[in-house]
Every structure is written in structure tokens, then in C-alpha cells.
Design a protein around this motif. Structure first.
Motif, mmCIF file in Angstrom:
data_model
loop_
_atom_site.group_PDB
_atom_site.id
_atom_site.type_symbol
_atom_site.label_atom_id
_atom_site.label_comp_id
_atom_site.label_asym_id
_atom_site.label_seq_id
_atom_site.Cartn_x
_atom_site.Cartn_y
_atom_site.Cartn_z
ATOM 1 N N ALA B 61 52.434 1.512 -38.372
ATOM 2 C CA ALA B 61 53.894 1.551 -38.409
ATOM 3 C C ALA B 61 54.562 0.685 -37.330
ATOM 4 O O ALA B 61 55.754 0.364 -37.452
ATOM 5 C CB ALA B 61 54.371 2.987 -38.276
ATOM 6 N N GLU B 62 53.865 0.302 -36.302
ATOM 7 C CA GLU B 62 54.490 -0.421 -35.201
ATOM 8 C C GLU B 62 55.084 -1.743 -35.666
ATOM 9 O O GLU B 62 54.414 -2.549 -36.322
ATOM 10 C CB GLU B 62 53.476 -0.687 -34.086
ATOM 11 N N GLY B 63 56.368 -1.962 -35.305
ATOM 12 C CA GLY B 63 57.039 -3.191 -35.691
ATOM 13 C C GLY B 63 57.740 -3.113 -37.040
ATOM 14 O O GLY B 63 58.320 -4.098 -37.489
ATOM 15 N N ASN B 84 52.487 -9.961 -36.089
ATOM 16 C CA ASN B 84 51.849 -10.802 -37.094
ATOM 17 C C ASN B 84 52.344 -10.373 -38.472
ATOM 18 O O ASN B 84 51.594 -9.750 -39.235
ATOM 19 C CB ASN B 84 50.334 -10.672 -36.985
ATOM 20 N N PRO B 85 53.571 -10.691 -38.834
ATOM 21 C CA PRO B 85 54.170 -10.133 -40.045
ATOM 22 C C PRO B 85 53.805 -10.846 -41.338
ATOM 23 O O PRO B 85 54.066 -10.299 -42.415
ATOM 24 C CB PRO B 85 55.673 -10.276 -39.786
ATOM 25 N N THR B 86 53.209 -12.006 -41.281
ATOM 26 C CA THR B 86 52.867 -12.727 -42.504
ATOM 27 C C THR B 86 51.826 -11.936 -43.283
ATOM 28 O O THR B 86 50.723 -11.702 -42.793
ATOM 29 C CB THR B 86 52.345 -14.130 -42.175
ATOM 30 N N ALA B 87 52.189 -11.517 -44.492
ATOM 31 C CA ALA B 87 51.298 -10.676 -45.302
ATOM 32 C C ALA B 87 51.939 -10.454 -46.668
ATOM 33 O O ALA B 87 53.063 -10.881 -46.923
ATOM 34 C CB ALA B 87 51.057 -9.324 -44.629
ATOM 35 N N PHE B 88 51.213 -9.761 -47.518
ATOM 36 C CA PHE B 88 51.693 -9.338 -48.834
ATOM 37 C C PHE B 88 52.037 -7.861 -48.710
ATOM 38 O O PHE B 88 51.215 -7.059 -48.280
ATOM 39 C CB PHE B 88 50.585 -9.579 -49.858
ATOM 40 N N TYR B 89 53.275 -7.501 -49.084
ATOM 41 C CA TYR B 89 53.739 -6.128 -48.916
ATOM 42 C C TYR B 89 53.897 -5.468 -50.283
ATOM 43 O O TYR B 89 54.570 -6.009 -51.172
ATOM 44 C CB TYR B 89 55.064 -6.101 -48.153
ATOM 45 N N LEU B 90 53.323 -4.294 -50.415
ATOM 46 C CA LEU B 90 53.343 -3.562 -51.672
ATOM 47 C C LEU B 90 54.031 -2.221 -51.490
ATOM 48 O O LEU B 90 53.741 -1.486 -50.551
ATOM 49 C CB LEU B 90 51.921 -3.331 -52.177
ATOM 50 N N CYS B 91 54.913 -1.925 -52.426
ATOM 51 C CA CYS B 91 55.595 -0.635 -52.466
ATOM 52 C C CYS B 91 55.005 0.176 -53.612
ATOM 53 O O CYS B 91 54.581 -0.388 -54.633
ATOM 54 C CB CYS B 91 57.084 -0.873 -52.674
ATOM 55 N N ARG B 106 55.651 -11.379 -50.914
ATOM 56 C CA ARG B 106 54.840 -12.157 -49.963
ATOM 57 C C ARG B 106 55.768 -12.684 -48.880
ATOM 58 O O ARG B 106 56.658 -13.479 -49.153
ATOM 59 C CB ARG B 106 54.125 -13.307 -50.662
ATOM 60 N N LEU B 107 55.570 -12.211 -47.661
ATOM 61 C CA LEU B 107 56.381 -12.611 -46.518
ATOM 62 C C LEU B 107 55.623 -13.642 -45.688
ATOM 63 O O LEU B 107 54.454 -13.416 -45.332
ATOM 64 C CB LEU B 107 56.714 -11.398 -45.651
ATOM 65 N N THR B 108 56.306 -14.739 -45.401
ATOM 66 C CA THR B 108 55.723 -15.772 -44.546
ATOM 67 C C THR B 108 56.664 -16.027 -43.372
ATOM 68 O O THR B 108 57.852 -16.286 -43.591
ATOM 69 C CB THR B 108 55.512 -17.081 -45.318
ATOM 70 N N VAL B 109 56.120 -15.944 -42.195
ATOM 71 C CA VAL B 109 56.900 -16.233 -40.989
ATOM 72 C C VAL B 109 56.609 -17.647 -40.537
ATOM 73 O O VAL B 109 55.449 -18.024 -40.338
ATOM 74 C CB VAL B 109 56.573 -15.224 -39.884
ATOM 75 N N LEU B 110 57.675 -18.418 -40.399
ATOM 76 C CA LEU B 110 57.518 -19.840 -40.076
ATOM 77 C C LEU B 110 57.608 -20.075 -38.570
ATOM 78 O O LEU B 110 58.265 -19.324 -37.854
ATOM 79 C CB LEU B 110 58.584 -20.644 -40.821
#
Lengths: 113, 110
Positions: B61-63, B84-91, B106-110
Motif C-alpha cells: 500500500a505504500e505510496g 517505482n510506479p511504472t506497472a500494469f494496474y488491475l481492478c 498501464r501506467l508509465t512514469v517518464l
């Protein structure tokens, strides 16, 4: 604690080959067991499930039997197709654990024509 | 058709920015979940909610932060504190002992 362990991939097969993906679990009690499938770039879809010992879940030619004595739920398909290429996740569910699923690490399957 | 929708499908953000991922369901399910999936790995539970106005931390849960003001909606905010937020997020939502998943963001941090 509660955990799910499945065989690591990738598993590469030829079309019409027999597929087995092993899954074992640890649990205090008798969880419900699931196999989910994830196609590239998509969410997870429920493939099959079993809620008590000796139940057999089946769908789309896939089968898995809930084996309490070996704490296993191995996934099998007799003749795979290219369209079965995906990542497969084994999971168990305890209502008493806050309605949470515990997933295995996933097994990537690649079926070649 | 009943189901779970997540938007957007692809999301880009600059480092240091907060971003909110949407999850909506019309299945009338009480329980909803957020998972993170990294390449070649399984799913890890971020937060879950068993009922409106209540939610619990998952394993990572952190962040992250969530809210559950309506039964149909369970948005996830990825804060700048997530390293490190770049990842695939599923609900997902839950009915009895079965979970139903959205298509993912799919979240990508630039």
C-alpha cells in the motif's frame, strides 16, 4: 501462512500437445481454488474453479481437480491451440482472510503452430 | 452488459506527479480490489474495500491511496511517494468467492 506455488515458465509447446501446469497451495483450512488466464495486454479472466475437495473444474478443454491430500490443483489440457498462448494464474480464496485471493506467480504458455 | 471498466488504458505521467486511476463496476458487488502487476510477475494486492466508506491496506500500500465513496467506484491514486510506479494496474470486484477483473491500466512514469 497461505500461499500458492506454480511452475515457472515459459512453457513452450507445439499445437495439439498436452499441457500440464502444476499448482500447489498451503492453507489453514479448505480454500476455494481457481485458475485465471491473462491474454496479452488484458485483465484476468476466470478459466475454472473448484470449491471443495475432489471437485473438478473444467472450461474450454481445460481441467483441474481439487486434491486435498496433495494440496494441489494442476491445470491440464489434452490438445492445445495457438490461441491458448497466455499467462495462467493459480489462486486460492479464503473468505475468512478478508475475501482476498492469493495468486501464484503465473506461468507463461506459448503454443507454436 | 455488466462489468468492470478501467480508464484510461494507457497513462503517462512525469516523475513527481500524482495520478488517479479510475475503476467503475455495475455488478452491484460490495468488495473491490486493486492489484499491481510487474512484467513477468504475478499480482500483488495494493488496497481493497469490502464495503462503501471502508478500505484496508494490502501487501504493497505504500505510496498509494484510495477512496470508496460510492459502491460503484474505487479510484486509486498513485502518489509521488511511490518510488517505482511504472506497472500494469488491475481492478477487481468480488461476488461470493469469485473475483471479476477489469481490463487494466498501464501506467508509465517518464
Amino acid at each position: 501462512g497461505n500461499s500458492v506455488t506454480q511452475m515457472e515458465g515459459p512453457v513452450t509447446l507445439s499445437e495439439e500437445a498436452f499441457l500440464t501446469i502444476n499448482c500447489t497451495y498451503t492453507a489453514t483450512g479448505y480454500p476455494s481454488l481457481f485458475w485465471y488466464v491473462q491474454y496479452p495486454g488484458e485483465g484476468l479472466q476466470l478459466l475454472l474453479k473448484a470449491t471443495k475437495a475432489d471437485d473438478k473444474g473444467s472450461n474450454k478443454g481445460f481441467e483441474a481437480t481439487y486434491r486435498k491430500e496433495t494440496t494441489s490443483f494442476h491445470l491440464e489440457k489434452g490438445s492445445v491451440q495457438v490461441s491458448d498462448s497466455a499467462v495462467y494464474f493459480c489462486a486460492h480464496y479464503f473468505k475468512a482472510a478478508g475475501n482476498k485471493l492469493t495468486f501464484g506467480g503465473g506461468t507463461r504458455v506459448l503454443v507454436k503452430p | 452488459d455488466g462489468g468492470i471498466t478501467q480508464s484510461p488504458k494507457y497513462l503517462f505521467r512525469k516523475e513527481g506527479q500524482n495520478v488517479t486511476l479510475s475503476c467503475e463496476q455495475n455488478l452491484n458487488h460490495d468488495a473491490m480490489y486493486w492489484y499491481r502487476q510487474d512484467p513477468g510477475q504475478g499480482l500483488r494486492l495494493i488496497y481493497y474495500s469490502q464495503i462503501v466508506n471502508d478500505f484496508q491496506k494490502g501487501d504493497i500500500a505504500e505510496g498509494y491511496s484510495v477512496s470508496r465513496e460510492k459502491k460503484e467506484s474505487f479510484p486509486l491514486t498513485v502518489t509521488s511517494a511511490q518510488k517505482n510506479p511504472t506497472a500494469f494496474y488491475l481492478c477487481a470486484s468480488n461476488r461470493e468467492n469469485e473475483q471479476f477483473f477489469g481490463p487494466g491500466t498501464r501506467l508509465t512514469v517518464l
